[in-house]
Design a protein around this motif. Sequence first.
Motif, PDB file in Angstrom:
ATOM      1  N   ASP A 178       0.826  -1.208   0.000  1.00 25.27           N
ATOM      2  CA  ASP A 178       0.000   0.000   0.000  1.00 25.27           C
ATOM      3  C   ASP A 178       0.863   1.262   0.000  1.00 25.27           C
ATOM      4  OD1 ASP A 178      -2.259  -1.492  -0.043  1.00 25.27           O
ATOM      5  OD2 ASP A 178      -2.675  -1.327   2.113  1.00 25.27           O
ATOM      6  N   ASP A 179       1.947   1.233   0.810  1.00 28.19           N
ATOM      7  CA  ASP A 179       2.813   2.413   0.857  1.00 28.19           C
ATOM      8  C   ASP A 179       3.504   2.627  -0.497  1.00 28.19           C
ATOM      9  OD1 ASP A 179       2.110   2.763   3.465  1.00 28.19           O
ATOM     10  OD2 ASP A 179       3.850   1.655   4.257  1.00 28.19           O
ATOM     11  N   THR A 180       3.923   1.535  -1.122  1.00 26.97           N
ATOM     12  CA  THR A 180       4.583   1.637  -2.422  1.00 26.97           C
ATOM     13  C   THR A 180       3.619   2.172  -3.484  1.00 26.97           C
ATOM     14  OG1 THR A 180       6.026  -0.228  -1.858  1.00 26.97           O
ATOM     15  CG2 THR A 180       5.828   0.343  -4.196  1.00 26.97           C
ATOM     16  N   MET A 181       2.378   1.685  -3.464  1.00 27.13           N
ATOM     17  CA  MET A 181       1.382   2.160  -4.425  1.00 27.13           C
ATOM     18  C   MET A 181       1.020   3.624  -4.178  1.00 27.13           C
ATOM     19  SD  MET A 181       1.056  -0.286  -6.455  1.00 27.13           S
ATOM     20  CE  MET A 181      -0.241   0.462  -7.441  1.00 27.13           C
ATOM     21  N   ASP A 182       1.074   4.060  -2.891  1.00 25.39           N
ATOM     22  CA  ASP A 182       0.813   5.474  -2.584  1.00 25.39           C
ATOM     23  C   ASP A 182       1.864   6.368  -3.243  1.00 25.39           C
ATOM     24  OD1 ASP A 182      -1.438   4.918  -1.150  1.00 25.39           O
ATOM     25  OD2 ASP A 182      -0.423   4.905   0.803  1.00 25.39           O
ATOM     26  N   ILE A 183       3.121   5.900  -3.211  1.00 29.63           N
ATOM     27  CA  ILE A 183       4.191   6.679  -3.859  1.00 29.63           C
ATOM     28  C   ILE A 183       3.930   6.792  -5.355  1.00 29.63           C
ATOM     29  CG2 ILE A 183       6.643   6.717  -4.420  1.00 29.63           C
ATOM     30  CD1 ILE A 183       6.080   7.452  -1.563  1.00 29.63           C
ATOM     31  N   ILE A 184       3.532   5.676  -5.955  1.00 29.61           N
ATOM     32  CA  ILE A 184       3.246   5.683  -7.392  1.00 29.61           C
ATOM     33  C   ILE A 184       2.105   6.649  -7.705  1.00 29.61           C
ATOM     34  CG2 ILE A 184       2.388   4.292  -9.319  1.00 29.61           C
ATOM     35  CD1 ILE A 184       3.886   1.905  -8.144  1.00 29.61           C
ATOM     36  N   LEU A 185       1.048   6.627  -6.892  1.00 25.94           N
ATOM     37  CA  LEU A 185      -0.105   7.513  -7.115  1.00 25.94           C
ATOM     38  C   LEU A 185       0.275   8.983  -6.906  1.00 25.94           C
ATOM     39  CD1 LEU A 185      -2.941   5.444  -5.386  1.00 25.94           C
ATOM     40  CD2 LEU A 185      -2.618   5.829  -7.840  1.00 25.94           C
ATOM     41  N   GLU A 186       1.093   9.255  -5.879  1.00 25.72           N
ATOM     42  CA  GLU A 186       1.531  10.637  -5.633  1.00 25.72           C
ATOM     43  C   GLU A 186       2.327  11.183  -6.806  1.00 25.72           C
ATOM     44  OE1 GLU A 186       3.645  10.665  -1.988  1.00 25.72           O
ATOM     45  OE2 GLU A 186       1.875  10.211  -0.741  1.00 25.72           O
ATOM     46  N   GLU A 187       3.261  10.363  -7.316  1.00 27.83           N
ATOM     47  CA  GLU A 187       4.078  10.808  -8.447  1.00 27.83           C
ATOM     48  C   GLU A 187       3.229  10.966  -9.710  1.00 27.83           C
ATOM     49  OE1 GLU A 187       7.155  11.793  -8.513  1.00 27.83           O
ATOM     50  OE2 GLU A 187       7.424  11.420  -6.369  1.00 27.83           O
ATOM     51  N   ALA A 188       2.240  10.099  -9.871  1.00 32.54           N
ATOM     52  CA  ALA A 188       1.353  10.217 -11.038  1.00 32.54           C
ATOM     53  C   ALA A 188       0.518  11.493 -10.941  1.00 32.54           C
ATOM     54  CB  ALA A 188       0.448   8.993 -11.131  1.00 32.54           C
ATOM     55  N   GLU A 189       0.041  11.792  -9.718  1.00 31.63           N
ATOM     56  CA  GLU A 189      -0.737  13.014  -9.524  1.00 31.63           C
ATOM     57  C   GLU A 189       0.124  14.253  -9.755  1.00 31.63           C
ATOM     58  OE1 GLU A 189      -3.427  15.174  -6.028  1.00 31.63           O
ATOM     59  OE2 GLU A 189      -2.534  13.195  -5.694  1.00 31.63           O
ATOM     60  N   LEU A 190       1.372  14.191  -9.261  1.00 33.74           N
ATOM     61  CA  LEU A 190       2.291  15.310  -9.474  1.00 33.74           C
ATOM     62  C   LEU A 190       2.580  15.512 -10.965  1.00 33.74           C
ATOM     63  CD1 LEU A 190       4.179  17.457  -8.301  1.00 33.74           C
ATOM     64  CD2 LEU A 190       5.943  15.683  -8.099  1.00 33.74           C
ATOM     65  N   MET A 191       2.773  14.406 -11.676  1.00 39.52           N
ATOM     66  CA  MET A 191       3.033  14.505 -13.103  1.00 39.52           C
ATOM     67  C   MET A 191       1.821  15.058 -13.839  1.00 39.52           C
ATOM     68  SD  MET A 191       4.580  11.638 -15.703  1.00 39.52           S
ATOM     69  CE  MET A 191       3.143  10.575 -15.616  1.00 39.52           C
ATOM     70  N   GLU A 192       0.620  14.680 -13.392  1.00 45.00           N
ATOM     71  CA  GLU A 192      -0.603  15.194 -14.008  1.00 45.00           C
ATOM     72  C   GLU A 192      -0.686  16.708 -13.843  1.00 45.00           C
ATOM     73  OE1 GLU A 192      -5.461  14.543 -13.822  1.00 45.00           O
ATOM     74  OE2 GLU A 192      -4.166  13.821 -12.205  1.00 45.00           O
ATOM     75  N   LYS A 193      -0.351  17.199 -12.639  1.00 42.57           N
ATOM     76  CA  LYS A 193      -0.371  18.638 -12.410  1.00 42.57           C
ATOM     77  C   LYS A 193       0.643  19.350 -13.303  1.00 42.57           C
ATOM     78  CE  LYS A 193      -1.902  18.548  -7.560  1.00 42.57           C
ATOM     79  NZ  LYS A 193      -1.523  18.897  -6.170  1.00 42.57           N
ATOM     80  N   ARG A 194       1.809  18.753 -13.433  1.00 37.50           N
ATOM     81  CA  ARG A 194       2.839  19.376 -14.265  1.00 37.50           C
ATOM     82  C   ARG A 194       2.420  19.415 -15.727  1.00 37.50           C
ATOM     83  NH1 ARG A 194       8.439  16.816 -11.719  1.00 37.50           N
ATOM     84  NH2 ARG A 194       8.350  17.974  -9.742  1.00 37.50           N
ATOM     85  N   VAL A 195       1.814  18.345 -16.203  1.00 39.03           N
ATOM     86  CA  VAL A 195       1.359  18.311 -17.596  1.00 39.03           C
ATOM     87  C   VAL A 195       0.271  19.351 -17.821  1.00 39.03           C
ATOM     88  CG1 VAL A 195       0.161  16.924 -19.330  1.00 39.03           C
ATOM     89  CG2 VAL A 195       2.011  15.914 -17.993  1.00 39.03           C
ATOM     90  N   LYS A 196      -0.664  19.497 -16.858  1.00 36.63           N
ATOM     91  CA  LYS A 196      -1.734  20.486 -16.992  1.00 36.63           C
ATOM     92  C   LYS A 196      -1.168  21.899 -17.054  1.00 36.63           C
ATOM     93  CE  LYS A 196      -5.589  17.973 -14.857  1.00 36.63           C
ATOM     94  NZ  LYS A 196      -6.534  17.932 -13.703  1.00 36.63           N
ATOM     95  N   LEU A 247       1.859  22.721 -17.943  1.00 38.93           N
ATOM     96  CA  LEU A 247       2.601  22.838 -19.191  1.00 38.93           C
ATOM     97  C   LEU A 247       1.661  23.140 -20.357  1.00 38.93           C
ATOM     98  CD1 LEU A 247       5.283  22.529 -20.723  1.00 38.93           C
ATOM     99  CD2 LEU A 247       4.812  20.101 -20.895  1.00 38.93           C
ATOM    100  N   LEU A 248       0.549  22.427 -20.411  1.00 35.38           N
ATOM    101  CA  LEU A 248      -0.426  22.653 -21.485  1.00 35.38           C
ATOM    102  C   LEU A 248      -1.065  24.031 -21.366  1.00 35.38           C
ATOM    103  CD1 LEU A 248      -2.185  19.153 -21.609  1.00 35.38           C
ATOM    104  CD2 LEU A 248      -0.521  20.081 -23.238  1.00 35.38           C
ATOM    105  N   TYR A 249      -1.344  24.443 -20.128  1.00 34.92           N
ATOM    106  CA  TYR A 249      -1.981  25.750 -19.954  1.00 34.92           C
ATOM    107  C   TYR A 249      -1.004  26.869 -20.315  1.00 34.92           C
ATOM    108  CZ  TYR A 249      -5.270  29.151 -18.172  1.00 34.92           C
ATOM    109  OH  TYR A 249      -6.165  30.195 -18.094  1.00 34.92           O
ATOM    110  N   TYR A 250       0.256  26.720 -19.936  1.00 31.53           N
ATOM    111  CA  TYR A 250       1.269  27.723 -20.298  1.00 31.53           C
ATOM    112  C   TYR A 250       1.363  27.841 -21.812  1.00 31.53           C
ATOM    113  CZ  TYR A 250       5.805  29.933 -20.923  1.00 31.53           C
ATOM    114  OH  TYR A 250       6.820  30.777 -21.316  1.00 31.53           O
ATOM    115  N   THR A 251       1.379  26.701 -22.514  1.00 32.24           N
ATOM    116  CA  THR A 251       1.446  26.714 -23.974  1.00 32.24           C
ATOM    117  C   THR A 251       0.221  27.386 -24.571  1.00 32.24           C
ATOM    118  OG1 THR A 251       2.687  24.639 -23.902  1.00 32.24           O
ATOM    119  CG2 THR A 251       1.758  25.283 -26.017  1.00 32.24           C
TER     120      THR A 251
END
Length: 442
Positions: free
Chosen positions: A267-285, A287-291
């Motif tokens: 569960d702790d390992t999957m939480d890390i994966i989900l946190e990084e995925a959420e962080l990447m989603e924010k960064r992509v959003k 990035l797209l909004y800046y463009t």
Amino acid sequence: MSKRIWLSFIFLVLIIGLIVGLIYPISLQRALERDAYHTIEQVQLELIQNIDTFDIPDSHLDFIQKRQAERAVGHILIYQGLEGMKGDPVPASVVKQMLDQAAEQKSKVGEYHLTYQGATLYYVVRNLRQEPAAAYLISYMWDTSTKQMMQGLWRELIFVLLCAGLAALILGTLLIRYLKAPLKELGNRFEEIANLNWKKPFEWKSDDEFGKLSKQFEDMRINLIRYDEAQKDFLQRASHELKTPIMIIQSYAQSVKDGVYPEERLDDTMDIILEEAELMEKRVKKLLYYTKVDSLRDEKPNREAVSFGQLAEVIKERFATNRTDVTIAVSGEEVELKVDPEQWLVVLENLVENALRYAKSRITLSARTEGDSQVMTIENDGEPISEAEAIRLFEPFNKGKKGQFGLGLAIVKRIVERHKGQIKAENVAGGVRFTITVPNVG
């Protein structure tokens, strides 16, 4: 270019030819008629000085023979009506017409012309006396010399026009070469730019329009180089920022697949994966909004009237649970803004999100009207900004000590500039203040 120049030259020659063809014959005819009358009057005046007792010399040329002679002037002396007439033999019909003109003449000298057997006869009637009986001296000259002069002048004019046409042809050829040289060079450079080869500078040393065009082209080339370098830098930074969470997600996912849990529990390992995925989603959003915002820089925003309080309350509720130890205060809620509400929410969201990372206990959002502008401030009681950070604060991918992706403040600046506004950051007593000034465009 060559076709346009040749068409312009041909059109100009046709216009000049049309003007000459319409005006020149009329002007020339009038000038030659004026000269004919002047010649007749001069000869007539010389005759009057030598005339004696109403007697004029015989020219030994009859009426028709004078038509063949160049600038030959004949004379008729009429007194006591047609019964008294001396001078050259003139047909009765012509004499009658001349006498009718003389009888109606009010001035001492009159100029007239008539047509006889297809030729024009110019004549001048001079009233010698009225009492006891009217006496007239009529001097005349055929249009033979006038026609000859007109034909000669036409030949000269045609010759001059041919020479001018030949000169225009030569000048047109030289002009085409002169004008095409910089355009040809410019076209070659455009072709190079089309092939993404814009490293070679373009200079056309001249003080005319081509020199200005060369400078504008060179400015465009430099801007293209800057834009290309900025795009490459943007892509490199974006790929670098996205690379880290992707690597973490891949490594953790591979570990789970292999039955190894880096955080000891699944569960702790999957939480890390989900946190990084959420962080990447924010960064992509972001990035797209800046463009998106950057691509709409030259377009006018969709402005609407909205109160500052409406926008601030939405932001306050959105971040109410992020940090319960920080109070978000709002003042100037009644100030009306004329902005794009959706984009302005993004502005406030990024500024408040940035402030939450540094604030100790307080964030203040305020608005006021100054003249024809609205001024908004977002202030926090965090650490002051260093001089090094202040220089590059609004540049993309410039992350502060606690920054995440480095696009939030860059997006804010793009939106503010799109609204013809200005933004600045400054250290104040007890914290940092961001100030936005937007003109009230109505």
